[in-house]
Design a protein around this motif. Structure first.
Motif, PDB file in Angstrom:
ATOM      1  N   ASP A 193      17.952  78.920  24.931  1.00  0.00           N
ATOM      2  CA  ASP A 193      17.834  78.153  26.178  1.00  0.00           C
ATOM      3  C   ASP A 193      19.195  77.597  26.603  1.00  0.00           C
ATOM      4  N   GLU A 245      20.946  80.401  28.357  1.00  0.00           N
ATOM      5  CA  GLU A 245      20.425  80.594  29.710  1.00  0.00           C
ATOM      6  C   GLU A 245      20.905  79.489  30.650  1.00  0.00           C
ATOM      7  N   LYS A 299      14.521  79.800  17.699  1.00  0.00           N
ATOM      8  CA  LYS A 299      15.155  79.501  18.991  1.00  0.00           C
ATOM      9  C   LYS A 299      16.676  79.449  18.904  1.00  0.00           C
ATOM     10  N   ARG A 325      22.103  68.480  26.936  1.00  0.00           N
ATOM     11  CA  ARG A 325      20.946  69.202  26.419  1.00  0.00           C
ATOM     12  C   ARG A 325      20.642  68.822  24.972  1.00  0.00           C
TER      13      ARG A 325
END
Length: 410
Positions: A86, A89, A224, A254
């Motif tokens: 993530d 991305e 992940k 994040r």
């Protein structure tokens, strides 16, 4: 006497003692040759360094996972997974200063063709990797986002692997190789890329889709987390410094890091490393060229020394010339032209020798040959200046001789 007659007389005087004239000009020959050769070698070295870093990609950042610090054991960056898919991305879609980003997950394993095997690097990545790292396809095609999403068993291989498995000049597209007993269809072959700054052979590698790498090649999965690094290509207008700052801000947000907390990741700017290498090479080239320039001054001292000896040896000749009507400026011009001729001839020979030495060393070190015309002109001009500057005192001494004393000189 006109200038042409003076030049012819000066040349005849030099030709009467060819060996002494050559030895006198030797300092200039060595100096000019050394300056041209050292500058050419320095430029070639810089071009070689730049080529190596260009092969890694342009405007490149490397995002590495964080460090491990548990149970008293401390590890460097990369020892603790902290970068997620993530995060990748988000870097690709939310940072305007980033042009593209791609993961690199690597392992060293054995691959098999029908009758050969070879141990090589297998890299799992995405299609953006080809653009970020500057990889071009010589035959076939590269894999696509559809291949990544489908976990397709396709591979793009380097030319070193082709040579080891099939032989030089073979077209591998369509062939099947096995990676850890899993068959992969070769869909492309990369163009030859050469070596990394650390000496790694870029062409000794196989590229496969990231999802296929995780399922078929990787020995363990971290869910992940990305078990590798992320290459980030900064936008050309923004630059790597802005991209590094933006990516750092994004990842800290994040990862919910406090203001006083250290980063659990590391970002390295390869352009800074390239610039430091270039500056080191430029400093070394300047040092070598400066040392070579000193020999020009030494050569000028040699010219002055020999010209003073020449004035002493030709005292009676000077007296005869003055007695039959030669003016002091004619004597001055003759000896100045002799000094200038010595330095210019030495400069021309030195330029040819310097180009030859640079060509030889470039072929030995596999560097590009970069001969700069401005450096040649500057070296020749400086050699002429040295000849005039160091020849002026002997020429003035000759022009000021008393003709009576000169005729009586034994």
């Amino acid at each position: 006497m006109n200038i042409l007659e003076t030049m012819m007389l000066a040349v005849r005087s030099l030709l009467r003692s060819k060996m002494r004239s050559f030895l006198t000009a030797l300092g200039i020959i060595i100096g000019v040759g050394a300056v041209i050769a050292m500058v050419a070698i320095g430029d070639g070295a810089r071009a070689s360094v730049q080529k190596v870093f260009d092969s890694m990609g342009t405007n490149l950042l490397i995002v590495m996972p964080g460090s491990n610090n548990s149970g008293g054991a401390r590890g460097g960056f990369g020892s603790q997974p902290s970068i997620t898919w993530d995060d990748l991305e988000a870097i690709r879609t939310q940072v305007s200063s980033v042009h593209a980003a791609a993961p690199e997950m690597r392992t060293n394993t054995q691959v098999f063709s029908e009758d050969q095997n070879w141990t090589t690097n297998v890299t799992g990545t995405t299609p953006d990797f080809f653009d970020v790292r500057g990889w071009t396809i010589a035959r076939g095609r590269r894999f696509t986002e559809a291949d990544v999403e489908a976990g397709a068993k396709v591979a793009v291989i380097g030319q070193t692997v082709v040579e080891k498995l099939y032989g030089a000049g073979f077209d591998p597209v369509g062939q099947v190789i096995r990676i850890k007993k899993t068959p992969f269809t070769i869909i492309g072959m990369t163009a030859r890329k050469g070596q990394s700054p650390m000496g790694q052979d870029y062409d000794d590698s196989i590229l496969v889709p990231a999802t296929t790498f995780q399922r078929q090649v990787q020995s363990q999965s971290l869910g992940k987390f990305i078990t590798g690094i992320i290459y980030v290509q900064a936008d050309a207008t923004a630059g790597t410094a802005k991209a590094q700052q933006d990516v750092t801000t994004l990842l800290r947000e994040r990862h919910r890091l406090a203001e006083d907390a250290t980063n659990d990741f590391d970002i390295r700017d390869l352009s800074e490393l390239a610039n430091s290498r270039q500056q080191s090479t430029e400093t070394l080239s300047l040092l070598l060229a400066s040392i070579a320039a000193v020999s020009l001054v030494v050569g000028g001292i040699g010219i002055m020394n020999i010209m003073l000896v020449s004035v002493t040896e030709r005292t009676r000749e000077i007296g005869v010339r003055v007695a039959v009507g030669a003016r002091p400026q004619d004597i001055l011009a003759q000896f100045l032209i002799e000094a200038l001729t010595l330095s210019l001839l030495g400069g021309l020979i030195g330029a040819a020798a310097g180009i030859g030495v640079a060509r030889f060393l470039a072929s030995q070190f596999q560097w590009p040959l970069l001969i700069r015309p401005d450096v040649i002109v500057l070296a020749l001009g400086f050699s002429a200046l040295v000849g005039v500057g160091f020849g002026l005192y002997p020429a003035r001494k000759a022009s000021q001789l008393d003709p009576i004393d000169a005729l009586r000189y034994e």
